[in-house]
Motif scaffolding. Structure first.
Motif, mmCIF file in Angstrom:
data_model
loop_
_atom_site.group_PDB
_atom_site.id
_atom_site.type_symbol
_atom_site.label_atom_id
_atom_site.label_comp_id
_atom_site.label_asym_id
_atom_site.label_seq_id
_atom_site.Cartn_x
_atom_site.Cartn_y
_atom_site.Cartn_z
ATOM 1 N N TYR A 1 0.942 -1.395 0.102
ATOM 2 C CA TYR A 1 -0.051 0.106 0.090
ATOM 3 C C TYR A 1 0.912 1.357 0.161
ATOM 4 C CZ TYR A 1 -4.008 -2.901 0.093
ATOM 5 O OH TYR A 1 -4.993 -3.819 -0.282
ATOM 6 N N ARG B 1 -8.111 -10.664 5.623
ATOM 7 C CA ARG B 1 -8.808 -9.451 5.138
ATOM 8 C C ARG B 1 -8.777 -8.341 6.196
ATOM 9 N NH1 ARG B 1 -13.248 -11.547 3.801
ATOM 10 N NH2 ARG B 1 -12.871 -12.132 1.633
ATOM 11 N N GLU B 2 -9.025 -8.737 7.255
ATOM 12 C CA GLU B 2 -9.051 -7.523 8.449
ATOM 13 C C GLU B 2 -7.755 -6.883 8.582
ATOM 14 O OE1 GLU B 2 -10.247 -8.567 12.411
ATOM 15 O OE2 GLU B 2 -10.499 -6.493 12.862
ATOM 16 N N GLU C 1 -5.430 -6.782 6.212
ATOM 17 C CA GLU C 1 -5.105 -6.050 5.045
ATOM 18 C C GLU C 1 -5.916 -4.624 4.970
ATOM 19 O OE1 GLU C 1 -5.455 -8.198 1.421
ATOM 20 O OE2 GLU C 1 -5.099 -6.487 0.167
ATOM 21 N N ASN C 2 -7.075 -4.655 5.348
ATOM 22 C CA ASN C 2 -7.775 -3.349 5.397
ATOM 23 C C ASN C 2 -7.280 -2.482 6.416
ATOM 24 O OD1 ASN C 2 -9.348 -4.312 3.303
ATOM 25 N ND2 ASN C 2 -11.064 -5.162 4.642
ATOM 26 N N THR C 3 -6.674 -2.926 7.558
ATOM 27 C CA THR C 3 -6.542 -2.120 8.542
ATOM 28 C C THR C 3 -5.269 -1.580 8.002
ATOM 29 O OG1 THR C 3 -7.176 -3.765 10.221
ATOM 30 C CG2 THR C 3 -5.455 -2.187 10.945
ATOM 31 N N GLU D 1 -3.979 -0.805 5.139
ATOM 32 C CA GLU D 1 -4.658 -0.028 3.898
ATOM 33 C C GLU D 1 -5.113 1.227 4.279
ATOM 34 O OE1 GLU D 1 -7.651 -1.240 1.153
ATOM 35 O OE2 GLU D 1 -7.187 0.395 -0.400
ATOM 36 N N ARG D 2 -5.700 1.124 5.458
ATOM 37 C CA ARG D 2 -6.645 2.437 6.065
ATOM 38 C C ARG D 2 -5.589 3.159 6.609
ATOM 39 N NH1 ARG D 2 -10.909 3.734 10.539
ATOM 40 N NH2 ARG D 2 -9.455 4.695 11.800
ATOM 41 N N GLN E 1 -15.712 3.759 1.437
ATOM 42 C CA GLN E 1 -16.777 3.221 2.219
ATOM 43 C C GLN E 1 -17.965 3.525 1.795
ATOM 44 O OE1 GLN E 1 -16.054 1.376 4.949
ATOM 45 N NE2 GLN E 1 -13.982 1.485 4.832
#
Ligand SMILES: Nc1ncnc2c1ncn2[C@@H]1O[C@H](COP(=O)(O)OP(=O)(O)OP(=O)(O)O)[C@@H](O)[C@H]1O
Ligand SMILES: [Mg+2]
Length: 465
Positions: free
Chosen positions: A331, A360-361, A363-365, A367-368, A463
């Motif tokens: 990222y 997945r969680e 990765e999203n964390t 990225e954010r 979102q």
């Protein structure tokens, strides 16, 4: 713990740096000239050296040259008393990472040292990743070195290039789809299609014709004959995702395909034969669904020829640091940011969190965080409350007031707080900007401006959409 070597002939500076850096948790060694420093280098593992340029005996430049040969892994940072840019430039040429002119702020030293060390760690990890990805992890894009995930890799290697039906089991976000791809692309069918069907996403009445196709006029709206995904997958692989959600009627039809490799399109009376390899996945407990009468037992046994269980991330925490650096560089590259890595404290929190949404969680964390952050290392203040163990603003505020020895930048702290406040309000209102503005007692336009200014647009739009 990182080891820092200070090389400076001025006692006062040496003492001040020793005290300051030791206070930050580094192990500090020091020398009054280059020759003494060489002796220390011979006997001690050093990560970073702060080097004065003008010293008796061996000067700074000559010392760095020598150090590059003896211990190339040490990062040299130059401290130059006379502010002579030319010698600093020369130092950079012989491999110094950076330079600071005296008098310097201790705060600047702290952040420069931290960034350089993070940079070094990341480089080490990247190098390690590159070197080992293909031999050790074997499957491109699937990261993991824990025994648990290595056992999964072993199994994939054994069964990929067969025609056996494979059932992939694991909680949501553990990488089931990724493994289905690895199976297909490591089989002799890899040049042929891999067709994925998400059985939970297609309404029941449509799923049958989606899978098996239908004849023109077989139901209202069937204006043309369509071939269906099973036929599209002929000679290749079909991946039936979320198989646990398939209706009983379709389960019967699927069972027949598994037994005879034959099926009839909706409205057809001639069966079609196909050569298809079947992969299936679910996050559900199929055995329990069989017990409750929701899933056919005979179908379960047909599918469960070779089960692959992917363990949840919390059961293989040794994979977490590796996944962190993988997603951080992914990222950081995507957003073109200089995010060097993650601090020890943040890494500890991220590793001990139980990740109910698995990879997945994670990765999203990441990225954010990368989107929100300007640069530097990911620290514990960047982490969401659920990971930091906080429940609300009052506590995160407590963290902001926890002023470190090196001090904080007032402006950055306020900016961070504003960012967090906006995010909190957006999260609380399901990313509805109107409601978030009301909650913060701001005009909508003011909030939108702030969102823009803080670089939160991308996140907010994502979102929302
Ligand atoms: N070991 C891994 N290495 C790298 N990325 C991974 C790994 N496991 C999962 N991911 C990533 O995590 C995300 C979720 O993976 P995937 O979609 O395969 O999960 P899933 O098990 O199918 O989840 P669900 O049951 O919710 O459909 C993807 O972006 C995937 O690339
Ligand atoms: Mg999936």
């Amino acid at each position: 713990m990182s080891h820092i070597l200070i090389v400076d002939d001025e006692v006062a500076i040496r003492r001040a740096l020793e005290k300051f850096l030791t206070g930050l948790g580094y192990k500090v060694l020091s020398a009054g000239d280059g020759e003494e420093a060489i002796k220390i280098l011979e006997k001690n593992p050093i990560d970073l050296a702060l080097v004065d340029l003008v010293m008796p005996k061996l000067d700074g430049i000559s010392f760095i040259r020598k150090m590059k040969l003896m211990a190339p892994e040490v990062i040299p940072i130059v401290l130059t008393g006379f502010g002579t840019i030319t010698s600093a430039v020369e130092a950079m040429k012989v491999g110094a990472y950076h330079y600071l002119t005296k008098p310097f702020e201790l705060e600047d030293i702290a952040s420069l040292v931290q960034t350089a060390l993070d940079h070094k760690n990341l480089k080490k990890e990247n190098h390690f990743l590159k070197k080992h990805l293909y031999e050790k992890y074997r499957f491109e894009n699937i990261i993991g070195k824990s025994d648990e995930i290595q056992a999964v890799f072993d199994l994939i290697e054994k069964v990929a290039d067969t025609d056996s039906t494979i059932l992939i089991l694991g909680e949501s976000g553990t990488g089931k789809e990724l493994i289905a791809k690895a199976l297909h692309f490591n089989s002799a069918r890899k040049e042929k299609p891999l067709i994925t069907v998400n059985c939970a996403a297609i309404p029941e009445e449509l799923l049958e014709s989606e899978l098996f196709g239908h004849m023109k006029g077989s139901f209202t709206g069937a204006v043309a004959t369509t071939q269906g995904r099973f036929l599209a997958a002929n000679n290749g692989t079909i991946f039936l995702d979320e198989i646990g959600d398939m209706s009983p009627k379709l389960q019967v039809k699927l069972l027949r395909v598994l037994q005879e490799r034959k099926f009839e399109p909706v409205g057809a009376n001639q069966p079609i034969e196909v050569d298809v390899r079947i992969l299936a996945a679910t996050h559900q407990n199929l055995e329990e669904r069989v017990k409750n009468g929701k899933f056919r037992e005979d179908l379960f046994y047909r599918l469960n020829v070779i089960p692959i269980h992917i363990p949840p991330l919390r059961d293989r925490p040794t994979d977490i640091p590796l996944l962190l650096s993988y997603f951080i560089s992914k990222y950081a590259q995507q957003t073109k940011k200089e995010i060097a890595g993650v601090t020890e404290k943040a890494k500890r929190l991220l590793t001990s969190y139980d990740w109910p949404g698995n990879v997945r969680e994670l990765e999203n964390t990441i990225e954010r965080i990368v989107i929100l952050k300007e640069k530097g290392s990911i620290d514990f203040t960047d982490l969401p409350d659920k990971i930091r163990g906080n429940s609300g603003i009052s506590k995160s505020r407590g963290n902001l007031f926890d002023i470190p020895e090196a001090g904080v930048s007032f402006k950055n702290a306020i900016d961070d707080f504003e960012k967090e406040l906006i995010l909190k309000a957006l999260e609380k209102t399901g990313w509805n900007k109107n409601k978030a503005a009301t909650l913060l007692k701001l005009n909508r336009t003011t909030l939108v401006e702030k969102i823009k200014k803080r670089g939160l647009e991308k996140l907010a739009d994502k979102q929302e959409g």
